[in-house]
Design an enzyme around this catalytic site. Structure first.
Site, short mmCIF file in Angstrom:
data_model
loop_
_atom_site.label_atom_id
_atom_site.label_comp_id
_atom_site.label_asym_id
_atom_site.label_seq_id
_atom_site.Cartn_x
_atom_site.Cartn_y
_atom_site.Cartn_z
N TYR A 201 40.35 70.00 -20.71
CA TYR A 201 41.29 71.21 -21.37
C TYR A 201 41.05 72.24 -21.51
CZ TYR A 201 42.71 72.19 -26.49
OH TYR A 201 43.68 72.82 -27.27
N HIS A 207 51.69 79.31 -21.32
CA HIS A 207 52.72 78.72 -20.37
C HIS A 207 53.57 79.39 -19.50
CE1 HIS A 207 55.88 75.72 -19.95
NE2 HIS A 207 56.90 76.22 -19.74
N HIS A 234 54.89 72.10 -29.26
CA HIS A 234 55.07 71.81 -27.57
C HIS A 234 56.72 72.29 -27.45
CE1 HIS A 234 51.05 70.32 -27.26
NE2 HIS A 234 51.26 69.59 -28.38
N ASN A 288 60.57 70.41 -14.00
CA ASN A 288 61.80 69.68 -14.82
C ASN A 288 62.87 69.96 -13.43
OD1 ASN A 288 60.69 69.38 -17.09
ND2 ASN A 288 60.81 72.03 -17.89
N ARG A 290 66.21 70.13 -13.49
CA ARG A 290 67.44 70.31 -13.80
C ARG A 290 67.45 71.87 -14.67
NH1 ARG A 290 65.02 71.18 -18.92
NH2 ARG A 290 63.54 70.34 -20.31
N ARG A 336 65.72 81.46 -29.63
CA ARG A 336 66.01 79.88 -29.66
C ARG A 336 66.43 80.29 -30.89
NH1 ARG A 336 64.09 74.85 -26.19
NH2 ARG A 336 63.27 76.21 -24.72
P1 ADP Z 1 54.57 66.51 -22.51
O1 ADP Z 1 55.53 65.48 -21.60
O2 ADP Z 1 53.92 65.08 -23.31
O3 ADP Z 1 55.51 67.75 -22.96
P2 ADP Z 1 53.14 68.20 -20.99
O4 ADP Z 1 52.02 67.69 -19.68
O5 ADP Z 1 54.47 68.92 -20.77
O6 ADP Z 1 53.26 66.74 -21.35
O7 ADP Z 1 52.63 69.00 -21.52
C1 ADP Z 1 52.35 69.64 -23.18
C2 ADP Z 1 52.05 70.28 -23.56
O8 ADP Z 1 50.67 70.12 -24.33
C3 ADP Z 1 51.48 72.27 -22.52
O9 ADP Z 1 52.96 72.63 -22.69
C4 ADP Z 1 50.99 72.66 -23.93
O10 ADP Z 1 50.93 73.05 -24.41
C5 ADP Z 1 49.78 71.23 -23.82
N1 ADP Z 1 48.38 70.73 -22.33
C6 ADP Z 1 48.69 69.66 -21.58
N2 ADP Z 1 47.73 69.63 -19.99
C7 ADP Z 1 46.90 70.91 -20.76
C8 ADP Z 1 45.99 71.02 -20.86
N3 ADP Z 1 45.07 70.18 -19.83
N4 ADP Z 1 44.61 71.82 -21.74
C9 ADP Z 1 45.38 72.15 -22.57
N5 ADP Z 1 46.95 72.15 -23.03
C10 ADP Z 1 47.80 71.48 -22.33
#
Ligand code: ADP
Length: 445
Positions: A201, A207, A234, A288, A290, A336
């Site tokens: 974590y 991002h 998110h 992604n 797309r 947005r």
């Molecule tokens: P989903 O497909 O459910 O949206 P993602 O893997 O894209 O899942 O993760 C969504 C969000 O969760 C990320 O943009 C980030 O904010 C958080 N997140 C994902 N993985 C981690 C991680 N290993 N540590 C901290 N935050 C994370």
């Protein structure tokens, strides 16, 4: 080149595709639900076909109706936009099986990247840095040792996850089994699959995502990064390119890793490789396959029309560009604009009585809204994207401030006041924020 493209989408992105087609001399077919009969994308396209009732599952997701619409109009390619069927591998296969071109990557690549565990394995194999974690599914019996090896805090994620559901942070060993069972239950009810995996974590990452553009002839380019750290639940709220956190050398380094990986994969079209970025390190989270909502900021700093390139590449045309041709000029920011209350984020559908968009140097508004337009309650609440470009970040920020003040929308609530408040925040002004910053800011008052 295709003579006619059908756009399997609505709203601003359907307009965006119509614009690119028109500049390329390609005719367009819009599709719409009965709720969208008066929509701007329908009026803008050369032809339109009604494909069903308001609910997306009966119209914009109705594959037989879309294929029939191509047959009726003689369209030879389908652009899926974003959302709806854009990342549906089965749809891409069906389109191809009907001798139509799917403007996007192969069904195989859509499928691999749509499976989170498979995507992460593929990324790792291609040399992309990934978040340390279990290599695939985790059983209850193995979980404690795996979590211990990764080091707490860890994150439990659903293999079939999306939208952040089925994700649980575990601070220490004492919480592991209870959080694991919660994550499995949530994943089972949301996705019908209780497979989970574990990752380290990251506490306060940014991002940062890399845009790629690839053709069928072995050219794979990166178009730099977008910083999408300002998120709520998110969901991205504001994006900027370049990232305030990267310099040219760091951009070149991660960009080359990603474009090399895409070349090895044989990827075709546009795509985005998303990372969390913390303490100078990149960690792959997903790809992604797309066009993305925030693609215009990349267009503003590179001068490339990504939809045009997507269409050319799908047609088999070589890109005719090398990485050295890609230059990054200035700074771009996208807001947005959603029809939502700016404090509670409750959707605010209804009739727009007055609509005045900002203009002038370096200002772009991508929208399908107009004065008198009634926003239907069936779809997402994005009504426009305000994009500004400046020679540097300071200029872009000044331009954004004055553009937000010029933007008038009456009749419905919008998120414009939220962006106006953000403009006065020193952390935002300094580019000093991470993925939790916006939610902390919103919780402050
Ligand atoms: P989903 O497909 O459910 O949206 P993602 O893997 O894209 O899942 O993760 C969504 C969000 O969760 C990320 O943009 C980030 O904010 C958080 N997140 C994902 N993985 C981690 C991680 N290993 N540590 C901290 N935050 C994370």
């Amino acid at each position: 080149m295709f003579d006619k493209v059908l756009i399997a989408n609505r709203g601003e992105i359907a307009m965006r595709v119509v614009r690119a087609c028109r500049e390329m001399g390609i005719s367009t077919v819009a599709v719409h639900s009965t709720a969208d009969a008066n929509a701007m994308h329908v009026r803008m396209a050369d032809e339109s076909v009604c494909i069903g009732p308001p609910a997306a599952k009966d119209s914009y997701l109705n594959i037989p109706a879309l294929i029939a619409a191509c047959e009726i109009t003689g369209a030879n390619a389908i652009h899926p936009g974003y959302g709806f069927l854009s990342e549906n591998a089965r749809f891409a296969e069906i389109v191809t099986a009907h001798n139509l071109t799917f403007i996007g990557p192969t069904a195989e690549h859509i499928r691999i990247m749509g499976d989170k565990v498979e995507a992460k394995k593929t990324a790792k194999r291609l040399g992309i840095p990934v978040v340390p974690g279990s290599d695939g599914a985790v059983s209850d019996a193995d979980a404690p040792a795996i979590a211990e090896a990764i080091g707490y805090p860890v994150l439990i994620k659903a293999a079939s996850g999306g939208g952040g559901r089925g994700m649980k942070v575990v601070q220490g060993a004492d919480e592991l089994m209870s959080q694991l069972s919660l994550a499995r239950n949530e994943a089972k009810s949301a996705f019908g699959d209780d497979t989970v995996y574990i990752e380290k974590y990251l506490s306060t990452p940014r991002h940062i995502e890399i845009q790629v553009l690839c053709d069928m002839h072995g050219t794979a380019l990166h178009l730099g990064e977008r910083d999408c750290s300002l998120q709520r639940r998110h969901q991205k709220v504001l994006e900027e390119a370049t990232s305030p956190a990267l310099n040219a050398e760091q951009r070149e380094k991660i960009g080359a890793i990603v474009s090399d990986a895409m070349r090895k994969l044989g990827y075709i079209g546009v795509g985005t490789v998303e990372f969390l970025y913390e303490n100078g390190e990149f960690y792959f989270i997903e790809m992604n396959t797309r066009l993305q909502v925030e693609h215009p900021i990349t267009e503003m700093i590179t001068g490339l029309d990504l939809v045009r390139e997507q269409i050319r590449v799908a047609n088999g045309t070589p890109l005719g560009l090398t990485q050295a041709d890609i230059e990054f000029r200035g700074h771009a920011i996208e807001c947005r604009v959603n029809a939502e209350n700016p404090v509670t984020f409750k959707p605010s559908p209804g009739r727009i009585t007055n609509w005045h968009t900002p203009g002038g140097l370096g200002v772009r508004v991508d929208s399908a809204a107009y004065a008198g337009y009634a926003i239907p309650p069936y779809y997402d609440s994005l009504i426009g994207k305000l994009i500004v470009h400046g020679r540097n970040r300071t200029e872009a920020l000044m331009r954004l401030r004055r553009s937000l003040d010029e933007f008038i929308v009456d009749g419905v609530e919008t998120t414009i006041p939220l962006f106006q408040r953000l403009m006065n925040e020193p952390d935002f002004q300094n580019g000093d924020y991470h993925i939790h910053w916006l939610e902390e800011f919103l919780a402050r008052d």
